[in-house]
Write an enzyme that holds these catalytic residues in place. Structure first.
Site, PDB file in Angstrom:
ATOM      1  N   GLU A  43       1.045  -1.174  -0.213  1.00 28.70           N
ATOM      2  CA  GLU A  43       0.061   0.148   0.078  1.00 28.70           C
ATOM      3  C   GLU A  43       0.836   1.327   0.036  1.00 28.70           C
ATOM      4  O   GLU A  43       1.913   1.373   1.011  1.00 28.70           O
ATOM      5  CB  GLU A  43      -0.729  -0.048   1.102  1.00 28.70           C
ATOM      6  CG  GLU A  43      -1.734   1.255   1.138  1.00 28.70           C
ATOM      7  CD  GLU A  43      -2.737   1.254   2.293  1.00 28.70           C
ATOM      8  OE1 GLU A  43      -2.774   0.356   3.208  1.00 28.70           O
ATOM      9  OE2 GLU A  43      -3.599   2.267   2.444  1.00 28.70           O
ATOM     10  N   ARG A 274       5.595 -13.135   9.555  1.00 29.24           N
ATOM     11  CA  ARG A 274       6.057 -11.960   9.264  1.00 29.24           C
ATOM     12  C   ARG A 274       7.525 -11.650   9.962  1.00 29.24           C
ATOM     13  O   ARG A 274       7.816 -12.281  11.029  1.00 29.24           O
ATOM     14  CB  ARG A 274       5.216 -10.666   9.540  1.00 29.24           C
ATOM     15  CG  ARG A 274       4.809 -10.503  10.671  1.00 29.24           C
ATOM     16  CD  ARG A 274       3.720  -9.576  10.987  1.00 29.24           C
ATOM     17  NE  ARG A 274       3.974  -8.253  10.754  1.00 29.24           N
ATOM     18  CZ  ARG A 274       3.242  -7.707   9.681  1.00 29.24           C
ATOM     19  NH1 ARG A 274       2.351  -8.181   8.872  1.00 29.24           N
ATOM     20  NH2 ARG A 274       3.474  -6.154   9.629  1.00 29.24           N
ATOM     21  N   LYS A 284       3.849   0.932   9.770  1.00 26.75           N
ATOM     22  CA  LYS A 284       4.241   2.335   8.988  1.00 26.75           C
ATOM     23  C   LYS A 284       3.487   3.315   9.675  1.00 26.75           C
ATOM     24  O   LYS A 284       4.232   4.615   9.407  1.00 26.75           O
ATOM     25  CB  LYS A 284       3.414   1.938   7.638  1.00 26.75           C
ATOM     26  CG  LYS A 284       4.495   1.054   6.526  1.00 26.75           C
ATOM     27  CD  LYS A 284       3.854   1.287   5.216  1.00 26.75           C
ATOM     28  CE  LYS A 284       2.789   0.068   4.912  1.00 26.75           C
ATOM     29  NZ  LYS A 284       2.684   0.193   3.655  1.00 26.75           N
TER      30      LYS A 284
HETATM   31  P1  ATP Z   1       0.682  -1.670   7.619  1.00 22.19           P
HETATM   32  O1  ATP Z   1       2.014  -1.431   8.481  1.00 22.19           O
HETATM   33  O2  ATP Z   1       0.139  -0.574   7.263  1.00 22.19           O
HETATM   34  O3  ATP Z   1      -0.257  -2.860   8.368  1.00 22.19           O
HETATM   35  P2  ATP Z   1       1.758  -3.523   5.932  1.00 22.19           P
HETATM   36  O4  ATP Z   1       3.350  -3.494   6.634  1.00 22.19           O
HETATM   37  O5  ATP Z   1       1.103  -4.727   5.747  1.00 22.19           O
HETATM   38  O6  ATP Z   1       1.014  -2.305   6.257  1.00 22.19           O
HETATM   39  P3  ATP Z   1       1.699  -3.443   2.779  1.00 22.19           P
HETATM   40  O7  ATP Z   1       2.108  -2.171   2.156  1.00 22.19           O
HETATM   41  O8  ATP Z   1       0.454  -3.978   3.175  1.00 22.19           O
HETATM   42  O9  ATP Z   1       2.226  -3.139   4.447  1.00 22.19           O
HETATM   43  O10 ATP Z   1       2.479  -4.497   2.595  1.00 22.19           O
HETATM   44  C1  ATP Z   1       2.921  -5.045   1.456  1.00 22.19           C
HETATM   45  C2  ATP Z   1       3.212  -6.501   1.766  1.00 22.19           C
HETATM   46  O11 ATP Z   1       4.587  -6.890   2.631  1.00 22.19           O
HETATM   47  C3  ATP Z   1       2.269  -7.647   2.075  1.00 22.19           C
HETATM   48  O12 ATP Z   1       2.048  -8.779   1.579  1.00 22.19           O
HETATM   49  C4  ATP Z   1       2.501  -7.742   3.602  1.00 22.19           C
HETATM   50  O13 ATP Z   1       2.182  -9.189   4.061  1.00 22.19           O
HETATM   51  C5  ATP Z   1       3.991  -7.586   3.703  1.00 22.19           C
HETATM   52  N1  ATP Z   1       4.849  -7.399   4.680  1.00 22.19           N
HETATM   53  C6  ATP Z   1       4.431  -6.408   5.640  1.00 22.19           C
HETATM   54  N2  ATP Z   1       5.164  -6.398   6.603  1.00 22.19           N
HETATM   55  C7  ATP Z   1       5.825  -7.299   6.770  1.00 22.19           C
HETATM   56  C8  ATP Z   1       6.636  -7.854   7.506  1.00 22.19           C
HETATM   57  N3  ATP Z   1       7.038  -7.472   8.923  1.00 22.19           N
HETATM   58  N4  ATP Z   1       7.481  -9.117   7.159  1.00 22.19           N
HETATM   59  C9  ATP Z   1       7.181  -9.605   6.037  1.00 22.19           C
HETATM   60  N5  ATP Z   1       6.439  -9.277   5.380  1.00 22.19           N
HETATM   61  C10 ATP Z   1       5.771  -7.975   5.435  1.00 22.19           C
END
Ligand code: ATP
Ligand code: MG
Length: 567
Positions: A43, A274, A284
């Site tokens: 996003e 994650r 974020k």
């Molecule tokens: P927010 O912090 O707003 O919840 P988000 O970290 O999920 O957002 P996105 O932009 O939706 O951010 O993430 C894009 C992709 O990165 C998604 O597929 C998510 O699963 C993956 N992702 C985000 N954070 C992690 C993490 N800490 N470890 C592994 N993958 C991640």
């Protein structure tokens, strides 16, 4: 990829992670006609962080390894939080990590198709407009052990639903006044099935579609369908989406009802753990707060866990990919020690960084028996791990700087550095014996004195004499002033995300940045390029900061040489 190609693929000789095993099984079974297609779906509401790197390595890695494609798809369904600045930074960071997407897509490209699908659901009696407040809707949802209650609007006539849905997109409906909900099952043990909201009103211009849309699809409604429209086969995400998967499949089933021509193609969602790191916050929203409230200098502040921050700090793409490789992918949440990430960058920079001399906390050392005005050029090997990197010259003279902590007037027995009466080696130069020091009224050391042995110049037979300590140094006259930024962990507690009762801003480490303005570096560094990596011998890995100028050199400490080092 054919089985034969698979067998010859060097990559497959590495052990498989569980998602790769699934992909191989799907290939063997000929699922989706043997096609492999993934996507990375950020996003654009912030910069990418090290957690995203883990997802990127998975999404792009799978495509690379199995001859598939990986597209970049921006999940831009909430215009109030999104911006092109983030779109641009995300593209830059993925490429810096070393990956290439096939196409760039946006969920907003599908707003038309998603709208049509919503209309189809309404016409099939599977979606309705709810005019209750979000609080009422939340209360009626029930709890995992208690069924929810039907909305009074649940059985609204189809024609009325259609008319209101269209109104949701004209601008005449205030935000929050109505939503479109899928009509599924208010008693389902999976809460996501209890008539999930699939469209809401947002009266805020979108960074790509402007004011065309007022009704915006929710994540759950947009994600799987976007996968479907693009032809994604493996929709890989993190474990928090496990509970969303049945709904993902429900929407795909419904969509397929309207598209019999698509045969048995379908995208499937898979989830891995994650990345959580000690002393680090990955949300974020919180990172944005640190930027907006000035706790850090920006998204690329070298203390931030963002890729932009790590890059500026001196992390290499290889070190981040190696780190992700090492921690692997599982189905269990874990907290990874940030020391592992630091180890990965140390390991990579050890192979590539040029060795130079820099003194962070200088004190003068005078070689009293060395001729005044004399200078000798000493040879300094650029990288003992890579002799092809050659060597450079460093000037030696009567007045040098050494590290203040490398001298002790009354030293304990095991102190092998500079102390009166003891011999010590000056790296690439001579063996010297300390003869004393001068102190100011407060007892602070102002100058240290030593005598050198002319027979011990580096390379001469006598230089092999056994001496326990080796010190780095620079020549007073031949060195340059520099600013050195010493970074430490941004948070002072191991798991800041766990500290629910404390404002996360109170968990910040007050010593996460120490600026040293009077460091001295050898002249060779006048030629340093921005972002170039160096090892300051005996101290750590540093790079030339992007703010650096010819008149004002600025170095960032990427990581110290050893975990325990003070500098
Ligand atoms: P927010 O912090 O707003 O919840 P988000 O970290 O999920 O957002 P996105 O932009 O939706 O951010 O993430 C894009 C992709 O990165 C998604 O597929 C998510 O699963 C993956 N992702 C985000 N954070 C992690 C993490 N800490 N470890 C592994 N993958 C991640
Ligand atoms: Mg997300």
């Amino acid at each position: 990829m054919t089985t034969e190609q698979l067998a010859n693929n060097d990559e497959t000789k590495k052990s498989l992670n569980f998602i790769e095993a699934i992909v191989e099984k799907d290939l063997a079974e000929g699922k989706n006609s043997g096609r492999i297609q993934t996507r990375f779906p950020p996003e654009p509401n912030g910069y990418l962080h090290i957690g995203h790197a883990k997802a990127i390595c998975m999404d792009f890695g799978i495509a690379q390894r199995y001859g598939g494609v990986c597209n970049l798809r921006f999940d831009d369904t909430n215009p109030t939080k999104e911006d092109v600045e983030y779109v641009d930074s995300i593209m830059e960071d993925i490429q810096w990590l070393g990956f290439r997407w096939k196409e760039v897509y946006y969920a907003s490209d599908y707003f038309g198709q998603l709208w049509d699908f919503a209309i189809q659901l309404i016409e099939a009696g599977k979606a309705y407009i709810d005019e209750q407040t979000s609080e009422d809707i939340a209360v009626q949802k029930g709890t995992p052990t208690q069924a929810g209650v039907h909305s009074p609007y649940r059985d609204r006539p189809i024609a009325e639903n259609l008319a209101l849905f269209k109104k949701m997109n004209t601008g005449e409906i205030p935000e929050g006044a109505m939503v479109l909900r899928a009509k599924i099952d208010m008693a389902n043990p999976n809460m996501h099935f209890r008539d999930p909201i699939i469209y809401r009103v947002i009266n805020h211009p979108h960074h790509r579609t402007g004011t065309t849309w007022k009704a915006y699809p929710m994540y759950d409604f947009a994600h799987g369908q976007s996968d479907y429209f693009e032809g994604v086969t493996h929709s890989i995400c993190t474990l928090e989406f496990v509970v969303h998967r049945p709904l993902y499949d429900w929407f795909v089933d419904e969509l397929k009802n309207f598209r019999p021509e698509d045969g048995d193609y379908r995208p499937r969602q898979y989830e891995f753990n994650r990345l959580n790191l000690t002393y680090t916050m990955m949300s974020k929203r919180k990172l944005l707060q640190l930027v907006n409230e000035g706790f850090v200098s920006g998204w690329d502040d070298p203390r931030m866990p963002t890729l932009a921050g790590l890059r500026r700090r001196g992390y290499t793409p290889e070190s981040i990919r190696n780190f992700v490789d090492k921690i692997g992918y599982t189905k269990f949440e874990a907290l990874i020690d940030v020391a592992l990430l630091e180890h990965a960058v140390r390991e990579d920079l050890n192979l590539h960084a040029k060795r130079v001399s820099a003194v962070i906390d200088p004190v003068k050392l005078i070689i009293t028996n060395y001729p005044e005005g004399q200078t000798e050029m000493m040879e300094a090997v650029n990288n003992p791990e890579d002799l092809s990197a050659g060597s450079h010259e460093i000037a030696f003279s009567r007045e040098l700087y050494i590290e203040r902590e490398d001298f002790m007037e009354d030293a304990p027995k095991k102190f092998f550095r500079m102390t009166p009466g003891q011999e010590v080696r000056l790296k690439n130069a001579y063996i010297v014996r300390c003869t004393g020091c001068k102190k100011d009224a407060a007892g602070k050391i102002e100058e240290i004195y030593a005598e050198y042995d002319p027979q011990t110049r580096s390379g001469m037979p006598e230089s092999n004499r056994k001496v326990k300590g080796t010190l780095h140094w620079v020549s007073v006259e031949h060195s340059l002033p520099a600013e050195v930024r010493l970074y430490d962990r941004l948070f002072k507690v191991e798991n800041p995300a766990e500290e629910k009762d404390v404002d996360f801003r109170d968990l910040l480490n007050p010593d996460s940045l120490i600026v040293v303005r009077n460091a001295r570096v050898e002249k060779e560094l006048a030629q340093a390029k921005k972002m170039e990596h160096f090892q300051f011998q005996r101290i750590g890995y540093f790079n030339l900061d992007t703010d650096s100028t010819d008149d004002h050199l600025i170095f960032n400490r990427t990581v110290s040489l050893k975990e325990s080092k003070k500098f």
